[in-house]
Design a protein around this motif. Structure first.
Motif, PDB file in Angstrom:
ATOM      1  N   TYR A 172       0.845  -1.187   0.000  1.00  0.00           N
ATOM      2  CA  TYR A 172       0.000   0.000   0.000  1.00  0.00           C
ATOM      3  C   TYR A 172       0.884   1.241   0.000  1.00  0.00           C
ATOM      4  O   TYR A 172       2.006   1.240   0.503  1.00  0.00           O
ATOM      5  N   TYR A 206       5.573   7.632   0.329  1.00  0.00           N
ATOM      6  CA  TYR A 206       5.924   8.739  -0.560  1.00  0.00           C
ATOM      7  C   TYR A 206       7.003   9.627   0.071  1.00  0.00           C
ATOM      8  O   TYR A 206       6.903   9.968   1.261  1.00  0.00           O
ATOM      9  N   THR A 240       4.481  14.757  -0.800  1.00  0.00           N
ATOM     10  CA  THR A 240       3.085  14.724  -1.265  1.00  0.00           C
ATOM     11  C   THR A 240       2.720  16.098  -1.813  1.00  0.00           C
ATOM     12  O   THR A 240       2.999  16.397  -2.959  1.00  0.00           O
ATOM     13  N   LYS A 283       1.555   8.266   8.056  1.00  0.00           N
ATOM     14  CA  LYS A 283       0.160   7.876   7.890  1.00  0.00           C
ATOM     15  C   LYS A 283       0.085   6.467   7.303  1.00  0.00           C
ATOM     16  O   LYS A 283       1.016   6.005   6.650  1.00  0.00           O
ATOM     17  N   ALA A 320       1.401   5.296   1.005  1.00  0.00           N
ATOM     18  CA  ALA A 320       0.950   6.212   2.059  1.00  0.00           C
ATOM     19  C   ALA A 320       1.951   7.345   2.218  1.00  0.00           C
ATOM     20  O   ALA A 320       3.117   7.232   1.821  1.00  0.00           O
ATOM     21  N   GLY A 325      -2.488   5.635   5.259  1.00  0.00           N
ATOM     22  CA  GLY A 325      -3.094   5.776   3.944  1.00  0.00           C
ATOM     23  C   GLY A 325      -4.532   5.306   3.893  1.00  0.00           C
ATOM     24  O   GLY A 325      -4.962   4.432   4.654  1.00  0.00           O
ATOM     25  N   ASN A 326      -5.280   5.877   2.967  1.00  0.00           N
ATOM     26  CA  ASN A 326      -6.702   5.554   2.847  1.00  0.00           C
ATOM     27  C   ASN A 326      -6.930   4.126   2.372  1.00  0.00           C
ATOM     28  O   ASN A 326      -7.864   3.460   2.818  1.00  0.00           O
TER      29      ASN A 326
END
Length: 243
Positions: A36, A65, A68, A42, A38, A44-45
């Protein structure tokens, strides 16, 4: 010779876990490795959407990342940083695939609609067997929660980025009968000005984080520009057609 793993790009929907497809859920739970993307600090969604469906034996792999939406020093290039990040992330995923482990890369919304997975797909799909599972995208989720049919009969619909320069955004929006404007955040005030200048304020609708637990619907004129998140959308539905 050991068989290579299979790469999956799974669209997990806009936020409500119940909007994930049956196929995406099945492949998610079968994958030994779930990757995933993020931001720093965080989860991440995408992971938030699926985490209750994951099994203890599954391995999760965070791809964080380097940057952002923050402003970078002049000597740093956003494009270079992000390109290098996707190169590195793809090789992290490839290491598992070479070891024979399937990897499911989860993506909020749809993998090929502004989805981060597409950049990993570009780097790996020619090297490994790959399957992409579509997901409910944020534009359709926004229309649903706003109760706003997007297009009637032969109307055209455009998807626009709020990052566009003001005059370019105005030009493109003026040519459309219906539109969804994404990537708001710090671009919100500019986007609202364009919508109002074109006389579309009476049709335009705004929603933040559609279908997520912290979803928020606010009249466009009342949105505080400083509070508009990146995951917000302005919809300009097509004019109603009387059947």
């Amino acid at each position: 010779m050991m068989a290579k793993g299979r790469l999956y790009g799974l669209g997990v929907g806009p936020g409500d876990p119940e909007l994930m497809t049956i196929k995406a859920l099945r492949l998610l739970q079968q994958a030994p490795v779930v990757a995933y993307l993020a931001a720093k600090g965080k989860k991440g969604n995408a992971l938030t959407i699926v985490e209750t469906f994951l099994k203890p034996e599954q391995q999760t792999m965070a791809l964080i990342y380097p940057v952002t939406t923050e402003k970078l020093p002049a000597h740093l290039s956003y494009e270079t940083l992000v390109s290098d990040f996707y190169d590195q992330s793809a090789e992290q995923v490839a290491a598992h695939l070479d070891a024979g482990r399937d990897v499911a890369v989860i993506c909020e919304g749809d993998p090929f609609f502004y989805g981060s997975f597409m950049y990993i797909h570009d780097r790996l799909a020619t090297r490994y067997e790959t399957e992409v599972v579509p997901g409910v995208c944020s534009v359709l989720a926004a229309a649903s929660v706003l109760g706003a049919p997007l297009v009637y009969r032969n109307q055209n619909l455009g998807i626009l980025s709020g990052v566009l320069p003001e005059e370019e955004l105005k030009r493109r929006l003026s040519d459309l009968e219906a539109a969804a404007i994404m990537k708001l955040g710090t671009n919100f005030e500019k986007v609202r000005k364009v919508v109002m200048d074109l006389g579309l304020g009476d049709r335009a609708l705004y929603v933040e984080r559609a279908t997520m637990g912290n979803q928020k619907i606010v009249p466009l004129a009342e949105v505080d520009p400083k509070s508009a998140p990146y995951f917000s959308i302005v919809l300009v539905p097509g004019k109603k057609w009387q059947s």
